[in-house]
Structure formats: C-alpha cells, structure tokens
Design a protein around this motif. Structure first.
Motif, PDB file in Angstrom:
ATOM      1  N   ILE A  74       2.799   3.325   5.879  1.00  8.96           N
ATOM      2  CA  ILE A  74       1.772   2.280   5.821  1.00  8.96           C
ATOM      3  C   ILE A  74       0.422   2.803   6.329  1.00  8.96           C
ATOM      4  N   ASN A  75       0.415   3.396   7.512  1.00 11.73           N
ATOM      5  CA  ASN A  75      -0.845   3.756   8.167  1.00 11.73           C
ATOM      6  C   ASN A  75      -1.526   4.982   7.578  1.00 11.73           C
ATOM      7  N   VAL A  76      -0.747   5.923   7.056  1.00 10.03           N
ATOM      8  CA  VAL A  76      -1.330   7.166   6.532  1.00 10.03           C
ATOM      9  C   VAL A  76      -1.257   7.222   5.014  1.00 10.03           C
ATOM     10  N   THR A  77      -0.048   7.097   4.463  1.00 15.06           N
ATOM     11  CA  THR A  77       0.077   7.156   3.007  1.00 15.06           C
ATOM     12  C   THR A  77      -0.676   6.003   2.355  1.00 15.06           C
ATOM     13  N   GLY A  78      -0.699   4.843   2.999  1.00 15.45           N
ATOM     14  CA  GLY A  78      -1.468   3.716   2.471  1.00 15.45           C
ATOM     15  C   GLY A  78      -2.945   4.023   2.359  1.00 15.45           C
ATOM     16  N   VAL A  79      -3.492   4.731   3.352  1.00 17.79           N
ATOM     17  CA  VAL A  79      -4.912   5.122   3.309  1.00 17.79           C
ATOM     18  C   VAL A  79      -5.137   6.176   2.227  1.00 17.79           C
ATOM     19  N   PHE A  80      -4.199   7.103   2.093  1.00 18.61           N
ATOM     20  CA  PHE A  80      -4.271   8.086   1.010  1.00 18.61           C
ATOM     21  C   PHE A  80      -4.288   7.391  -0.346  1.00 18.61           C
ATOM     22  N   HIS A  81      -3.375   6.444  -0.550  1.00 20.63           N
ATOM     23  CA  HIS A  81      -3.317   5.734  -1.821  1.00 20.63           C
ATOM     24  C   HIS A  81      -4.612   4.971  -2.096  1.00 20.63           C
TER      25      HIS A  81
ATOM     26  N   VAL B 161       0.813  -1.227   0.000  1.00 18.77           N
ATOM     27  CA  VAL B 161       0.000   0.000   0.000  1.00 18.77           C
ATOM     28  C   VAL B 161       0.839   1.266   0.000  1.00 18.77           C
ATOM     29  N   THR B 162       2.134   1.140   0.277  1.00 20.56           N
ATOM     30  CA  THR B 162       2.987   2.334   0.223  1.00 20.56           C
ATOM     31  C   THR B 162       3.370   2.687  -1.210  1.00 20.56           C
ATOM     32  N   GLU B 163       3.087   1.794  -2.158  1.00 18.73           N
ATOM     33  CA  GLU B 163       3.353   2.030  -3.579  1.00 18.73           C
ATOM     34  C   GLU B 163       2.027   2.321  -4.283  1.00 18.73           C
ATOM     35  N   TYR B 164       1.865   3.546  -4.750  1.00 13.29           N
ATOM     36  CA  TYR B 164       0.578   3.943  -5.324  1.00 13.29           C
ATOM     37  C   TYR B 164       0.185   3.069  -6.509  1.00 13.29           C
ATOM     38  N   GLN B 165       1.136   2.730  -7.377  1.00 17.70           N
ATOM     39  CA  GLN B 165       0.791   1.933  -8.553  1.00 17.70           C
ATOM     40  C   GLN B 165       0.261   0.559  -8.151  1.00 17.70           C
ATOM     41  N   ASP B 166       0.792  -0.003  -7.057  1.00 14.21           N
ATOM     42  CA  ASP B 166       0.267  -1.278  -6.560  1.00 14.21           C
ATOM     43  C   ASP B 166      -1.217  -1.160  -6.230  1.00 14.21           C
TER      44      ASP B 166
END
Length: 251
Positions: free
Chosen positions: A114-121, A65-70
C-alpha cells in the motif's frame, strides 16, 4: 490557485486525503478520488458529496492502489471526465506499529504494497498520462517525518515512508526536464481517524509535549501544504520533502 486543473487523490475518503481533496476543490480544481470505500472512517458525508455541496466538482472511483490496473483506470476517468490529469496526490497509506521481531511477513508485505507500491503505481500512471499531454504536471506524495528521522515501534512504516521520500527525489530528477515537478509533504503527528484508531491517548499526549507547537496537526493544515506544492506558487520547488510537523523533527 488551482483553477482549471484536474487532481487525482488516492485515499481521499478520509483523513489527510479527504482534506486535500476538499482544499483542491475549493481552490478551483476538479477532483477525482480513488479509495477502496467511498464512506469516510468517521461519521461524515462522503468527500464527493461534501465537495459538491460546496459548489465544487468531484468524482469517486473505487480503487485499490496495490492493483496497477485500478490506478490506470482511476487516471483514465480523470482524463475522460475533466480532460486532463494535472496533479496526482499519492496519499493512500496505512500505519502499523509493531517491533521488527514481532512483525509478520504478511504485515510487512501489506504495508509495503500500500505505502510503497501504491505510490509507484500512482506515479507511473499519472506520469505516463502527463507525458502524453506534454503539458507538465505535479506529483505530490504524502510521506512522513518518520521516513527521515525514524519513529519508535514502527520499522515497516518508517521504511515505507523512507522509500516514498527517495522515490520523490529520484523522480524529480528524471521528470523535471519534462516539466513534471515531484514533491512530498512530510507530516508529523496528525489528528486523523487512523491515528485515533492506532495510537493511545498517552502516546498522543507524549507527541504533543515533544512538539514545539505543543499540539498535533489538523488534516486541513497538511492540505494547505499539499496545495502550495501543487500550485504555481511552488513553480521552482522540485524534489523537496516539506516537513509539516510543528517543529517535532528539530526538537
């Protein structure tokens, strides 16, 4: 309750995410699970196999989830396999317990990624797809009571969940007019493998005694709340963080 819907669940191989994926499938949704590993943390069948054994539909996609393209690819798989993206559950997260002066920059950045940028993505990818569909949708974020009332020895974790709570409320304002509801579950202590791995027995017993119900939650109980928020039963609930904490936050 979720018949004909397609749901994407990040972190769906274990814990709360696994319970949500199984519950959504039992309620009629096709579920696409995004996680780094398909195998659960504890000795169980992978979530997809469990869902399929029970007659449901599910697909696993290896996702960071830290990789936007994923995450974009994860959402595209859901759309391609099942024809829509109706529900996005941003559940992937980690717990870290260190005092602020003992927290390294690397630890802080990993947790925020993971916890924040992952939710953004997850929110961005799902909302873009929902806007293209022009049929509305639901975002369900997994926050925590720790993002509202704090928690000892976990400054990075509390900060990250506070960010998830605010992202939930802000996105609800922007996308409510487009028919996209955005809500969050705020669990209290929950008996997941992550808790067993990071929390001492003494700490668990202390939390139980501080909770009016005198126990921690089972993942299935959090999944019930996430199902309500994603369903038409919550059709006028938007921008809300629903605590499921056994009364801990008021004790």
């Amino acid at each position: 309750m979720l018949d004909g819907k397609t749901a994407v669940v990040t972190g769906g191989s274990s814990g709360i995410g696994r319970a949500i994926a199984q519950k959504y499938a039992a309620e009629g949704a096709a579920v696409v699970i995004g996680d780094q590993k398909e195998e659960p943390r504890r000795a169980e069948l992978p979530t997809v196999e469990t869902i399929e054994k029970e007659g449901g539909e599910a697909t696993f996609v290896s996702t960071d989830v830290t990789e936007y393209q994923d995450v974009v690819d994860l959402v595209e798989v859901a759309d391609r396999e099942y024809g829509s993206v109706d529900i996005m559950v941003n559940n992937a997260g980690i717990l870290q317990q260190t005092l602020l002066h003992e927290t390294s920059s690397e630890q802080w950045e990993e947790l925020m990624d993971i916890n924040v940028t992952g939710v953004f993505h997850g929110s961005k990818a799902a909302i873009q797809k929902m806007l293209e569909q022009d049929s509305g949708g639901n975002i369900v974020n997994i926050s925590s009571i720790s993002g509202s009332i704090g928690r000892a020895n976990a400054p990075a974790y509390c900060t990250s969940k506070g960010a998830v709570t605010m992202m939930t409320r802000q996105n609800a304002i922007d996308y409510g007019p487009k028919g996209i509801r955005v809500n969050a579950v705020g669990p209290g202590g929950t008996l997941t493998s992550m808790v067993y791995e990071t929390m001492s027995e003494e700490r668990r017993e202390y939390l139980e005694m501080q909770t009016p119900l005198r126990r921690l939650a089972e993942p299935d109980e959090i999944a019930e709340v996430a199902t309500f928020l994603a369903s038409d039963m919550a059709s006028y609930v938007n921008g809300h963080v629903l605590f499921a904490d056994g009364g801990f936050s008021i004790s």
